[in-house]
Design a protein around this motif. Structure first.
Motif, mmCIF file in Angstrom:
data_model
loop_
_atom_site.group_PDB
_atom_site.id
_atom_site.type_symbol
_atom_site.label_atom_id
_atom_site.label_comp_id
_atom_site.label_asym_id
_atom_site.label_seq_id
_atom_site.Cartn_x
_atom_site.Cartn_y
_atom_site.Cartn_z
ATOM 1 N N VAL A 205 58.125 44.722 29.747
ATOM 2 C CA VAL A 205 57.688 45.983 30.210
ATOM 3 C C VAL A 205 58.668 46.435 31.419
ATOM 4 O O VAL A 205 59.018 45.237 32.042
ATOM 5 C CB VAL A 205 56.353 45.773 30.629
ATOM 6 C CG1 VAL A 205 55.730 47.038 31.343
ATOM 7 C CG2 VAL A 205 55.429 45.505 29.547
ATOM 8 N N LEU B 43 45.644 44.554 29.232
ATOM 9 C CA LEU B 43 46.527 44.332 30.380
ATOM 10 C C LEU B 43 46.268 45.231 31.437
ATOM 11 O O LEU B 43 45.579 46.174 31.259
ATOM 12 C CB LEU B 43 48.050 44.563 29.967
ATOM 13 C CG LEU B 43 48.605 43.912 28.555
ATOM 14 C CD1 LEU B 43 49.809 44.604 28.151
ATOM 15 C CD2 LEU B 43 48.779 42.505 29.078
ATOM 16 N N GLY C 15 54.491 37.651 34.850
ATOM 17 C CA GLY C 15 53.509 38.044 33.906
ATOM 18 C C GLY C 15 52.784 37.002 33.802
ATOM 19 O O GLY C 15 53.048 35.728 33.672
ATOM 20 N N ILE D 6 46.859 43.818 24.461
ATOM 21 C CA ILE D 6 47.850 44.802 25.060
ATOM 22 C C ILE D 6 46.497 45.641 25.923
ATOM 23 O O ILE D 6 46.982 46.111 26.932
ATOM 24 C CB ILE D 6 48.447 45.820 23.874
ATOM 25 C CG1 ILE D 6 49.767 45.060 23.597
ATOM 26 C CG2 ILE D 6 48.899 47.123 24.588
ATOM 27 C CD1 ILE D 6 50.532 45.522 22.422
ATOM 28 N N ILE E 283 51.802 41.870 36.082
ATOM 29 C CA ILE E 283 51.047 42.355 34.599
ATOM 30 C C ILE E 283 50.260 40.920 34.101
ATOM 31 O O ILE E 283 50.863 39.931 34.064
ATOM 32 C CB ILE E 283 51.795 42.876 33.520
ATOM 33 C CG1 ILE E 283 52.338 44.078 34.010
ATOM 34 C CG2 ILE E 283 50.948 43.273 32.417
ATOM 35 C CD1 ILE E 283 53.448 44.853 33.096
ATOM 36 N N GLY F 230 47.301 39.566 31.344
ATOM 37 C CA GLY F 230 46.566 39.776 30.220
ATOM 38 C C GLY F 230 45.575 38.866 29.746
ATOM 39 O O GLY F 230 45.972 37.710 30.261
ATOM 40 N N ILE G 232 54.968 40.638 27.154
ATOM 41 C CA ILE G 232 54.795 41.566 28.508
ATOM 42 C C ILE G 232 55.975 41.461 29.446
ATOM 43 O O ILE G 232 56.080 42.332 30.066
ATOM 44 C CB ILE G 232 53.443 40.958 29.464
ATOM 45 C CG1 ILE G 232 53.466 39.671 29.630
ATOM 46 C CG2 ILE G 232 52.095 41.598 28.579
ATOM 47 C CD1 ILE G 232 52.307 39.214 30.577
ATOM 48 N N TYR H 298 47.661 45.984 35.579
ATOM 49 C CA TYR H 298 49.094 46.157 36.150
ATOM 50 C C TYR H 298 48.683 46.125 37.768
ATOM 51 O O TYR H 298 47.905 46.950 38.202
ATOM 52 C CB TYR H 298 49.682 47.580 35.517
ATOM 53 C CG TYR H 298 49.633 47.716 34.393
ATOM 54 C CD1 TYR H 298 50.866 47.457 33.745
ATOM 55 C CD2 TYR H 298 48.743 47.855 33.610
ATOM 56 C CE1 TYR H 298 51.411 47.443 32.352
ATOM 57 C CE2 TYR H 298 48.867 47.867 32.156
ATOM 58 C CZ TYR H 298 49.971 47.807 31.604
ATOM 59 O OH TYR H 298 50.304 47.811 30.254
#
Ligand code: 5GP
Ligand code: MN
Length: 342
Positions: free
Chosen positions: A267, A229, A273, A226, A238, A240, A264, A231
């Motif tokens: 979100v 991550l 993602g 997390i 997103i 990660g 993710i 953006y």
């Protein structure tokens, strides 16, 4: 495949099984619930039909699915390459489940291809090369190979769907539909699951066995994930990263990353993602999307494949952060080529 085609492929599958005595089952690397559940369901069906069956996989079974293998039925190829190569070469039939690509069986690819055994595939992914198999049972409308197998067993005779098969098919459908929320989940999916429950699959127990056994390593890894991550595109994209260092720090491994990409996707406003996982033998990419962003096409730019909204690719070892920058710029170009304005 339309309904007529699928029934005719069921006929061919039943025929080729009828002609075979020794059968090998296998699936893709890092097997998920649909891969393991489908293998066990098919294993049990074949045993009920008096076949000699072995399940041989490239990967060890992830912890989440070990409870399904109380008897230690699944063999891992590298544990005894010579013995399992012989078994594969002496088989009458090889059935590949939940993937249609030999390359996704990794270390087993050459042995499977070169075996004189007949080959069948039962799968719900795009891109099957029909000439590589004697029998193809494939329909990309199905949310899970487990649902496809339910239809196959029903086509043969519902009496085969005992409690063990019901549990394993339920695991496949539960996991591959993301707990009944992905787009290919239908009324039929629920009707099938209702029948599986009536045959002994316990939805509370199964959910708990698959999703309710998280170890502290996974929780910590998720925390670090997390933090990683980033953006982009106003939060619609997103990314990660999980590195080898993260695995080392929390004594965890790649199976603990299972579920991060769907996490993710919960979100708000996200449309795409991407999860980058660094392992010592290379990088594993997971792509997820909502709506009409075709992640299968995007994964193809990295030599991968999969479904429209969930795809993946495997790359040789490289710096995951440099790769990430590269992916972001490629994704922007991809969107503009596809004329998608997020
Ligand atoms: P995941 O991100 O859960 O590992 O994979 C999602 C989907 O992408 C899988 O169901 C599979 O169809 C596809 N996929 C994942 N990794 C690869 C890969 O390395 N090559 C190909 N061709 N497909 C992959
Ligand atoms: Mn599947």
């Amino acid at each position: 495949m339309n309904n007529k085609k699928i029934i005719s492929s069921f006929k061919s599958l039943k025929k080729i099984i009828g002609e075979s005595k020794k059968i090998i089952l296998t699936t893709h690397l890092i097997p998920d619930g649909d891969a393991i559940g489908s293998e066990f369901a098919m294993y049990n069906y074949l045993r009920q039909n008096g076949k000699e069956v072995s399940i041989i996989n490239h990967s060890y079974t992830p912890d989440s699915y070990q409870w399904q293998d109380k008897k230690g039925i699944i063999k891992v190829f590298k544990e005894n390459t010579d013995k399992y190569t012989k078994l594969i070469n002496n088989a009458d039939l090889i059935i590949i489940l939940d993937t249609n690509e030999y390359s996704r069986t990794k270390s087993m690819e050459a042995v499977l291809k070169n075996s004189p055994a007949k080959k069948a595939v039962i799968d719900h992914h795009l891109g099957t090369q029909f000439d590589l198999f004697d029998v193809v049972v494939n329909d990309t409308n199905y949310p899970a190979t487990g649902e496809l197998l339910y239809d196959y067993f029903s086509f043969d005779n519902k009496k085969y769907i005992n409690k063990f098969i019901a549990v394993n098919l339920y695991v496949g459908i539960l996991t591959d539909t993301g707990s009944f929320r992905y787009p290919r989940t239908t009324q039929k999916t629920f009707l099938i699951c209702a029948d599986l429950i009536s045959r002994g699959a316990d939805p509370v127990y199964i959910y708990d066995m698959v999703y309710g056994q998280l170890n502290t390593g996974k929780i910590k890894l998720l925390g670090r994930f997390i933090d990683s991550l980033t953006y982009h595109l106003k939060g619609k994209l997103i990314l990660g990263v999980v590195t080898m260092q993260d695995f080392k720090d929390y004594h965890s491994d790649v199976q603990d990353v299972d579920g991060f990409s769907s996490f993710i996707m919960s979100v708000k406003n996200i449309k795409a993602g991407i999860v980058i996982v660094e392992r010592n033998n290379g990088i594993k990419l997971s792509f997820r999307s909502k709506g009409n962003i075709n992640m299968r096409s995007f994964a193809a730019e990295f030599g991968g494949g999969g479904h429209k909204n969930a795809s993946g690719a495997s790359l040789p070892p490289q710096d995951p952060y440099e790769l990430k920058e590269n992916i972001i710029s490629k994704f922007k170009v991809f969107l503009s080529k596809q004329k998608i304005n997020l």
